[in-house]
Each structure stands twice: as C-alpha cells, then as structure tokens.
Design a protein around this motif. Structure first.
Motif, PDB file in Angstrom:
ATOM      1  N   PHE A   1       0.625  -1.160   0.027  1.00  0.00           N
ATOM      2  CA  PHE A   1      -0.024   0.019  -0.036  1.00  0.00           C
ATOM      3  C   PHE A   1       0.735   1.311   0.039  1.00  0.00           C
ATOM      4  O   PHE A   1       0.436   2.070  -0.399  1.00  0.00           O
ATOM      5  CB  PHE A   1      -0.961   0.074   1.228  1.00  0.00           C
ATOM      6  CG  PHE A   1      -1.984   1.046   1.009  1.00  0.00           C
ATOM      7  CD1 PHE A   1      -3.238   0.670  -0.048  1.00  0.00           C
ATOM      8  CD2 PHE A   1      -2.101   2.135   1.689  1.00  0.00           C
ATOM      9  CE1 PHE A   1      -3.964   1.821  -0.055  1.00  0.00           C
ATOM     10  CE2 PHE A   1      -3.033   3.335   1.166  1.00  0.00           C
ATOM     11  CZ  PHE A   1      -4.020   2.974   0.508  1.00  0.00           C
TER      12      PHE A   1
ATOM     13  N   TYR B   1       1.533   2.052  -3.662  1.00  0.00           N
ATOM     14  CA  TYR B   1       0.600   2.830  -3.989  1.00  0.00           C
ATOM     15  C   TYR B   1       0.760   4.348  -3.889  1.00  0.00           C
ATOM     16  O   TYR B   1       0.560   5.134  -4.380  1.00  0.00           O
ATOM     17  CB  TYR B   1      -0.659   2.327  -3.683  1.00  0.00           C
ATOM     18  CG  TYR B   1      -1.840   3.167  -4.336  1.00  0.00           C
ATOM     19  CD1 TYR B   1      -2.236   3.097  -5.640  1.00  0.00           C
ATOM     20  CD2 TYR B   1      -2.827   3.987  -3.465  1.00  0.00           C
ATOM     21  CE1 TYR B   1      -3.274   3.882  -5.993  1.00  0.00           C
ATOM     22  CE2 TYR B   1      -3.774   4.676  -4.065  1.00  0.00           C
ATOM     23  CZ  TYR B   1      -3.929   4.758  -5.207  1.00  0.00           C
ATOM     24  OH  TYR B   1      -4.930   5.278  -5.435  1.00  0.00           O
TER      25      TYR B   1
ATOM     26  N   GLU C   1       1.349   7.558  -6.198  1.00  0.00           N
ATOM     27  CA  GLU C   1       0.669   8.724  -6.607  1.00  0.00           C
ATOM     28  C   GLU C   1       1.441   9.791  -6.301  1.00  0.00           C
ATOM     29  O   GLU C   1       1.119  10.863  -7.060  1.00  0.00           O
ATOM     30  CB  GLU C   1      -0.561   8.567  -5.702  1.00  0.00           C
ATOM     31  CG  GLU C   1      -1.581   7.438  -6.026  1.00  0.00           C
ATOM     32  CD  GLU C   1      -2.500   8.115  -7.473  1.00  0.00           C
ATOM     33  OE1 GLU C   1      -2.011   8.891  -8.015  1.00  0.00           O
ATOM     34  OE2 GLU C   1      -3.544   7.291  -7.737  1.00  0.00           O
TER      35      GLU C   1
ATOM     36  N   ILE D   1      -4.737  11.919 -17.033  1.00  0.00           N
ATOM     37  CA  ILE D   1      -5.956  10.943 -17.400  1.00  0.00           C
ATOM     38  C   ILE D   1      -5.239   9.610 -17.532  1.00  0.00           C
ATOM     39  O   ILE D   1      -5.813   8.551 -16.639  1.00  0.00           O
ATOM     40  CB  ILE D   1      -6.813  11.553 -18.680  1.00  0.00           C
ATOM     41  CG1 ILE D   1      -7.382  12.864 -18.277  1.00  0.00           C
ATOM     42  CG2 ILE D   1      -7.785  10.476 -18.966  1.00  0.00           C
ATOM     43  CD1 ILE D   1      -7.998  13.298 -19.668  1.00  0.00           C
TER      44      ILE D   1
ATOM     45  N   SER E   1      -4.118   8.547 -13.896  1.00  0.00           N
ATOM     46  CA  SER E   1      -4.885   8.067 -12.698  1.00  0.00           C
ATOM     47  C   SER E   1      -5.645   6.563 -13.323  1.00  0.00           C
ATOM     48  O   SER E   1      -6.033   6.012 -12.238  1.00  0.00           O
ATOM     49  CB  SER E   1      -6.136   9.013 -12.776  1.00  0.00           C
ATOM     50  OG  SER E   1      -5.602  10.321 -12.895  1.00  0.00           O
ATOM     51  N   VAL E   2      -5.839   6.727 -14.637  1.00  0.00           N
ATOM     52  CA  VAL E   2      -6.468   5.243 -14.870  1.00  0.00           C
ATOM     53  C   VAL E   2      -5.541   4.258 -14.414  1.00  0.00           C
ATOM     54  O   VAL E   2      -5.995   3.021 -13.965  1.00  0.00           O
ATOM     55  CB  VAL E   2      -7.149   5.091 -16.340  1.00  0.00           C
ATOM     56  CG1 VAL E   2      -7.312   3.890 -16.705  1.00  0.00           C
ATOM     57  CG2 VAL E   2      -7.821   6.043 -16.566  1.00  0.00           C
TER      58      VAL E   2
ATOM     59  N   ILE F   1      -5.744   3.363 -10.892  1.00  0.00           N
ATOM     60  CA  ILE F   1      -7.153   2.745 -10.373  1.00  0.00           C
ATOM     61  C   ILE F   1      -6.812   1.176 -10.589  1.00  0.00           C
ATOM     62  O   ILE F   1      -7.127   0.517  -9.728  1.00  0.00           O
ATOM     63  CB  ILE F   1      -7.997   3.292 -11.172  1.00  0.00           C
ATOM     64  CG1 ILE F   1      -8.445   4.633 -10.792  1.00  0.00           C
ATOM     65  CG2 ILE F   1      -9.311   2.395 -10.841  1.00  0.00           C
ATOM     66  CD1 ILE F   1      -9.541   5.305 -11.588  1.00  0.00           C
ATOM     67  N   PHE F   2      -6.148   0.815 -11.849  1.00  0.00           N
ATOM     68  CA  PHE F   2      -5.980  -0.736 -12.046  1.00  0.00           C
ATOM     69  C   PHE F   2      -5.042  -1.257 -10.931  1.00  0.00           C
ATOM     70  O   PHE F   2      -5.345  -2.303 -10.383  1.00  0.00           O
ATOM     71  CB  PHE F   2      -5.420  -0.725 -13.208  1.00  0.00           C
ATOM     72  CG  PHE F   2      -6.336  -0.879 -14.480  1.00  0.00           C
ATOM     73  CD1 PHE F   2      -7.450  -2.144 -14.701  1.00  0.00           C
ATOM     74  CD2 PHE F   2      -6.644   0.138 -15.326  1.00  0.00           C
ATOM     75  CE1 PHE F   2      -8.305  -2.186 -15.631  1.00  0.00           C
ATOM     76  CE2 PHE F   2      -7.448   0.438 -16.356  1.00  0.00           C
ATOM     77  CZ  PHE F   2      -8.633  -0.800 -16.364  1.00  0.00           C
TER      78      PHE F   2
ATOM     79  N   LEU G   1      -4.499  -0.218  -7.874  1.00  0.00           N
ATOM     80  CA  LEU G   1      -5.177  -0.044  -6.788  1.00  0.00           C
ATOM     81  C   LEU G   1      -6.227  -1.290  -6.566  1.00  0.00           C
ATOM     82  O   LEU G   1      -6.376  -1.954  -5.368  1.00  0.00           O
ATOM     83  CB  LEU G   1      -6.011   1.341  -6.388  1.00  0.00           C
ATOM     84  CG  LEU G   1      -6.861   1.244  -5.271  1.00  0.00           C
ATOM     85  CD1 LEU G   1      -5.742   1.298  -4.131  1.00  0.00           C
ATOM     86  CD2 LEU G   1      -7.485   2.678  -5.138  1.00  0.00           C
ATOM     87  N   PHE G   2      -6.996  -1.553  -7.521  1.00  0.00           N
ATOM     88  CA  PHE G   2      -7.828  -2.593  -7.674  1.00  0.00           C
ATOM     89  C   PHE G   2      -7.226  -3.988  -7.494  1.00  0.00           C
ATOM     90  O   PHE G   2      -7.591  -4.823  -6.544  1.00  0.00           O
ATOM     91  CB  PHE G   2      -8.451  -2.882  -9.024  1.00  0.00           C
ATOM     92  CG  PHE G   2      -9.833  -3.455  -8.884  1.00  0.00           C
ATOM     93  CD1 PHE G   2     -10.115  -4.357  -8.201  1.00  0.00           C
ATOM     94  CD2 PHE G   2     -10.646  -3.057 -10.254  1.00  0.00           C
ATOM     95  CE1 PHE G   2     -11.495  -4.742  -8.167  1.00  0.00           C
ATOM     96  CE2 PHE G   2     -11.831  -3.709 -10.289  1.00  0.00           C
ATOM     97  CZ  PHE G   2     -12.230  -4.694  -9.121  1.00  0.00           C
TER      98      PHE G   2
ATOM     99  N   VAL H   1      -6.216  -3.931  -3.637  1.00  0.00           N
ATOM    100  CA  VAL H   1      -7.548  -4.539  -3.051  1.00  0.00           C
ATOM    101  C   VAL H   1      -7.572  -5.929  -3.098  1.00  0.00           C
ATOM    102  O   VAL H   1      -7.930  -6.506  -1.821  1.00  0.00           O
ATOM    103  CB  VAL H   1      -8.773  -3.673  -3.548  1.00  0.00           C
ATOM    104  CG1 VAL H   1      -9.887  -4.042  -3.053  1.00  0.00           C
ATOM    105  CG2 VAL H   1      -8.436  -1.782  -2.987  1.00  0.00           C
TER     106      VAL H   1
ATOM    107  N   ILE I   1     -13.416   8.486 -13.922  1.00  0.00           N
ATOM    108  CA  ILE I   1     -12.412   8.263 -13.321  1.00  0.00           C
ATOM    109  C   ILE I   1     -12.954   8.287 -11.646  1.00  0.00           C
ATOM    110  O   ILE I   1     -12.412   7.055 -11.049  1.00  0.00           O
ATOM    111  CB  ILE I   1     -11.277   9.110 -13.285  1.00  0.00           C
ATOM    112  CG1 ILE I   1     -10.535   8.947 -14.976  1.00  0.00           C
ATOM    113  CG2 ILE I   1      -9.985   8.771 -12.526  1.00  0.00           C
ATOM    114  CD1 ILE I   1      -9.431   9.818 -15.198  1.00  0.00           C
TER     115      ILE I   1
ATOM    116  N   VAL J   1     -13.764   1.027  -6.786  1.00  0.00           N
ATOM    117  CA  VAL J   1     -12.780   0.014  -5.848  1.00  0.00           C
ATOM    118  C   VAL J   1     -12.777   0.276  -4.562  1.00  0.00           C
ATOM    119  O   VAL J   1     -12.466  -0.681  -3.935  1.00  0.00           O
ATOM    120  CB  VAL J   1     -11.358   0.547  -6.642  1.00  0.00           C
ATOM    121  CG1 VAL J   1     -10.382  -0.163  -5.931  1.00  0.00           C
ATOM    122  CG2 VAL J   1     -11.350   0.195  -7.970  1.00  0.00           C
TER     123      VAL J   1
ATOM    124  N   LEU K   1     -13.485  -2.742  -1.494  1.00  0.00           N
ATOM    125  CA  LEU K   1     -12.658  -3.042  -0.357  1.00  0.00           C
ATOM    126  C   LEU K   1     -13.225  -2.853   1.005  1.00  0.00           C
ATOM    127  O   LEU K   1     -13.047  -3.797   1.682  1.00  0.00           O
ATOM    128  CB  LEU K   1     -11.379  -2.130  -0.339  1.00  0.00           C
ATOM    129  CG  LEU K   1     -10.428  -2.001   0.783  1.00  0.00           C
ATOM    130  CD1 LEU K   1      -9.774  -3.393   0.876  1.00  0.00           C
ATOM    131  CD2 LEU K   1      -9.548  -1.049   0.566  1.00  0.00           C
TER     132      LEU K   1
END
Lengths: 491, 125
Positions: free
Chosen positions: A130, A133, A137, A164, A167-168, A171-172, A174-175, A178, B43, B50, B54
């Motif tokens: 984490f 992550y 960022e 853009i 950030s996408v 997200i992947f 982070l997914f 998770v 976004i 997500v 969680l």
C-alpha cells in the motif's frame, strides 16, 4: 551527538527540504539546495554499499514486519536510489548553471522535482504494497504537475493527457492491491509473496492482469504507451530527462520486483514479458524512424530501450538481469545527456524540428559532438558504456542458448543507427544555421560533460560496477533470500 | 423476512455486484465521453467502485467500528480497521489528483476555449 543514518533519509530529506522551500527562497538558496540534496543523498547511498553487500538492511517503522511498514534496502534498490539521485543532481546542476526558464528555477519546480525523486526512491525502497501505491501517486502527481509547469497550451495538454492516463493506471493498480488484500489479508510484500500461491488460480490471473495493465501503462510498455510521445513532446526537455531517466526505471523495477516476488517460478510469465518487451522495442524503433521532432524521436528511442530492458529482465537469468540493470543505468545517463542537449538546442533554435536544426554543428559544435557521443552510446558502440551493457545482455542470452532475442536486439540497434544518423547528418549539413535564441555559457555544459565522462568510464572499465550489478541481479531474483530477511523463515 | 440479506454471502454478493456495475459505468464514461470534466467524473466513479469493493468485502454484517468506548472494552466482533484506513488514504489521494486535473482543465479552457480531449491537437506533428 552521532547522526543515525537510515534509509528513511532518502524519502524524508527531500520531503523536509521541499516543505522548507519558503526559507530557501528567502535565502536565495533554491538551486544550491536542490543540487546539494541530491549529491548528499548519492554520497549516502554509496556509503551503504559495504553494509548491503553483507545483508539487506531493513528499516522498521514503528512495528516490525509483517504487521508494520518497513523499508527494504538491498543491492538492487540501493543501485536504483543512487541512480535516481545522480539523475536528480545532474538535472538540478543543469537548471542552476544554464539559462533555464524562470518556471524551471522557481519554487514549484524545486518542490516537484524533490517530490519526484523522493517518491521514486520510496517506490523502490518500500516493503509494503500500500505504501507502494502511495509513493506511486506522489510520483504521479508531481509528474503531472511538472509536465504542465510551463502552463502554455502544449504543456497543459500534455499534463492533462498524462493525468488522465496516469490516474486510470493507478486505479488498476489499486484494484489489484485491494484484491490481494481481500484474498490474503496481507499488505507486506514478503507476506504476500508467501501467500500468493494459495490464492485460487483464476484470481491470481485477474490480479496479475490488473497489475500488469496498470504498471505497463506507467512503465510505458506496448500497447499501453500510446500517450508517451505526446507527453515528451509537450513537457520541457529538462523534465522529460527526469521522466525517461527516473520515473520509467522506478516503474520497471516495481513491475519486475512484483513479478519475481509473487510468482514462485518466474518462468510462468517469462514468455509474456519477453514478448511485451520485444514488441515494445521493435514498434518504438520502427516508429522513431520517421519522427520530425527531436523530442518525439527521443521519446520513441526511450521506449525502444525500455523494451530492450524488459526483454532482458523478463528472461530472468542472472546474466541478462545484471546486464539489464547495467543497461538501465546507461540508458538513464544517455537520455539525461540527450534530453538536456535538446533543451540547449531548443533555447538556441527555438524549435527542435528536423528541418530547423540544419547546420547545428556549426552553431553549437560541443552540443552536436555530445549528441553524437550519446547516439553512439545508445547504439552500443565501443568504447562507450552502451556496448558493455548490451554485450552483457547478449552474452546472457547466448549462454542460455536462446537466440531470437539476440537477433531482435541487433535488428533494433540497426534501426536506431538509421534514425540517429538521420539527425546527425542534418546537424552537420553544410547549410548555415538559423539561430533565433540566445547562446549558452560554457557552464551549462559542465553536467553534460560529466555524463559523457561517466559513459566513457563505464564503457572502458565496466568492471568497476560489475560486482554491484551481479549483487543487484541476485537480490532482484532472490525471492527466498527476500522472504527470509523479512519474515525470518525459509519458504 | 429480509433476514437472508444479512448472511455474509448475500451481503457481499450485492455489494460486489453493485460496485462492479459502478466500475464499468466509470469505464464506459472514460471511453465514450470526450468532455474533460466528464472524464474526471468517470475516473472518480471507477475509483469509488474500487473503494466500495474494499470496504464492503472486508466487513461482514453485525461488525462494529473498531473503536473502544463505553461498553466496548475488547476488540471482539469489530470490523478490520486496515481497509478503512487504506480507503481514507486512497480517497485523499484521489481528491488531490482530481483537484489538480480540474485546475489544469480550467487553465486549458481559459487558454484555448477547448473542453474535449478529441480537440487536443497541439502536440501532433
């Protein structure tokens, strides 16, 4: 009082200096502090080489792993942190000594460059996914802002596109993190590596895919690198030097660190990663042939080298990995040189399009000479360092009796020769140069000459660092040793 | 009558379904819309999906907040606090990125009058 040196300094010192920036503005010390911080942290990294050679250094923050957060300093992360600080030092020296635009010498640039280096160092040092992550960022936000720093149309457009796409990608990632947490209940990298094998296979594949998409976007691998040339075209060349030299290397490291840690047998992903690397390399080198803007050409060339490094790291043998790490260092130095030269050319000619750079060799002989040197180093001609690292990678493949990557790497080098000499031919064209901007003082060339010297030194005497690269490759591939050092048990 | 909703399997299933729908709505918006602000909204929706996965899957029905207070003196039957801490961190990061993006979009609009990614042509040769 004795000062207690710990790896946290690589992250804490830049952050602290960035927060104190109003003070440096008042004292007129912005640029000296920026340079000094990177040089000091580089020296600090060097002072750790003997320690790390014996065993990786674990810096626990509050609670011991696997419950708490820790930083993991081993040969490979030390190598990369040292490299990042060299890159930071070179760029800040260049900004300080040359007539850089005011927005690159001001407080925002100072803060963002420090954050970028701190975040990249954090990404390679952290032992917690984490935290990874969060650092990712931090790096991302500072990179988006640095891209748009010039605040004209081109810079803002590049910054928006980068934000853009970035950030996408985040997200992947982070997914994936998770899902990893929900499946294993762990965030520590070593504990995740231990438990990853117990996750059901379809879930493993999903996590792997999400992580790969996210990190491939960030590490600029084909087919997720469509955005890169636009960003490199729109941002200032001084900043792209950092992106190509620091950011991409940090993300490549993260990608392969996770692959080698989570998969008990990296051969599962070998074919995929090597194919990804090979396609990235060939597509980028082929597209670079017809670029009309020097920044776009260098962006594609950078992608090509990233592909080569991925190809070599993906094979996961000790020789190719060591060679790939060496090539990472070389590529960072070469791209710093070439992008900073681009910055000088842009200031002198106010454009870096092929047609506008006719006869550059006469207006800026030193810059043209250094460009030739950098181009030869990318191609891998002796006695420059690119030769030593490419030879190491090729030898690694030859020893393993795998010959198709050798053919592809040589083909890519041929393509590289094609487009670099196209530019060099224009530089030495007999037409008189049309210079519109101001000439640079000699001081601006000091950091560039330093890199050129390093490229020659590493090419003539690669044995100086050879031992370190082998150690680093062992550390990167040594999953068992990593788990043992963190969890205290042999898996 | 609706007790079956409290069984963890159904509870998690509903949340998972809902958040995956959100995720794909966001993904659709990202790919189909050209307006910068709509892209940022998409976004954000993907990010929220997500976070929701969680939080929802790490908590089971009947668990309480992991805080010791009057009457709650031991950590039994409490939700795992780590996902909540992670989500808070991720939300803060997400807000920062979106704020940066929106401010850049506003500046870009002031300079060029453009609002769509399709109209961005400054960087093409």
């Amino acid at each position: 009082m004795t000062l207690h040196f710990t790896p946290v300094w690589f992250i804490a010192v830049p952050l602290l200096l960035a927060f104190l920036s109003p003070l440096w503005v008042r004292l007129r010390l912005l640029m000296p502090i920026l340079l000094g911080a990177h040089v000091a942290l580089f020296a600090l990294a060097l002072s750790w080489i003997p320690t790390v050679r014996v065993a990786p250094l674990l810096e626990t923050i509050v609670i011991a792993p696997p419950l708490g957060i820790h930083l993991h300093l081993d040969a490979v992360s030390l190598l990369l942190v040292a490299l990042f600080n060299v890159a930071g030092a070179v760029v800040s020296a260049f900004l300080w000594l040359s007539h850089a635009e005011p927005h690159l010498r001001g407080r925002p640039a100072f803060i963002l460059i420090l954050l970028l280096i701190a975040g990249s160092s954090g990404m390679v040092l952290t032992g917690d996914i984490f935290n990874l992550y969060v650092f990712l960022e931090i790096v991302g936000v500072s990179a988006y802002a640095l891209t748009a720093l010039r605040r004209d149309k081109q810079a803002l457009e590049a910054g928006l596109k980068y934000l853009i796409v970035g950030s996408v990608a985040a997200i992947f990632i982070l997914f994936a993190i998770v899902l990893l947490y929900l499946q294993t209940g762990q965030l520590n990298l070593a504990a995740l590596a231990r438990d990853f094998g117990h996750i059901p296979a379809p879930m493993q594949a999903l996590i792997g895919l999400l992580m790969l998409i996210g990190l491939a976007i960030k590490a600029e691998l084909f087919p997720f690198n469509f955005w890169v040339p636009d960003i490199y075209r729109g941002a200032d060349p001084e900043i792209t030097a950092l992106f190509s030299g620091v950011l991409v290397k940090a993300f490549l490291f993260v990608l392969f660190h996770l692959v080698f840690l989570l998969l008990a047998d990296p051969a599962v992903a070998r074919t995929w990663l090597m194919a990804l690397g090979a396609t990235t390399m060939l597509v980028a080198e082929a597209v670079a042939l017809r670029q009309q803007d020097l920044r776009r050409m260098l962006a594609y060339s950078s992608l090509g080298q990233v592909g080569l490094i991925t190809l070599a790291l993906g094979f996961a043998s000790e020789a190719t990995t060591a060679g790939a790490l060496f090539h990472m260092v070389n590529h960072t130095l070469i791209k710093l040189l070439l992008f900073l030269l681009t910055a000088l050319m842009l200031r002198r000619f106010l454009s870096v399009r092929l047609a506008d750079l006719q006869g550059l060799g006469r207006a800026m002989p030193l810059a043209a000479g250094l460009f030739v040197l950098g181009a030869l180093a990318v191609l891998g001609l002796p006695p420059l360092s690119g030769f030593a690292s490419k030879l190491w990678i090729l030898k690694g493949f030859a020893e393993a009796q795998v010959f198709w990557p050798i053919a592809l790497i040589l083909l890519a080098a041929l393509l590289e020769a094609g487009y670099y000499f196209r530019w060099i031919k224009v530089f030495y064209a007999p037409e008189p140069p049309v210079t519109a901007g101001q000439a640079e003082g000699d001081w601006a060339y000091t950091p560039l000459l330093l890199i050129a010297g390093l490229l020659l030194l590493l090419g003539v005497a690669p044995f100086l660092l050879e031992d370190w690269f082998v150690q680093a490759a062992k550390a990167l591939l040594g999953r068992g040793a990593f788990l043992e050092s963190v969890l205290g048990v042999q898996p | 009558m609706l007790e079956f909703l409290d069984s963890p399997r159904v509870f998690h299933g509903i949340y998972l379904l809902g958040s995956l729908m959100l995720f794909f709505i966001g993904l659709y918006g990202l790919l189909a819309k050209r307006h910068l602000l709509k892209i940022f909204v998409s976004i954000e929706i993907m990010e929220l999906a997500v976070y929701l996965i969680l939080i929802a899957l790490a908590t089971s029905p009947g668990e309480t907040a992991p805080i010791l207070s009057d009457g709650l003196l031991t950590f039994t039957g409490m939700a795992d606090p780590i996902p909540q801490a992670l989500t808070l961190t991720a939300i803060v990061i997400g807000v920062a990125v979106t704020a940066l993006g929106t401010s850049m979009a506003i500046q870009y609009h002031r300079l060029t009058g453009k609002v769509g990614v399709g109209e961005m042509t400054e960087l093409k040769d």
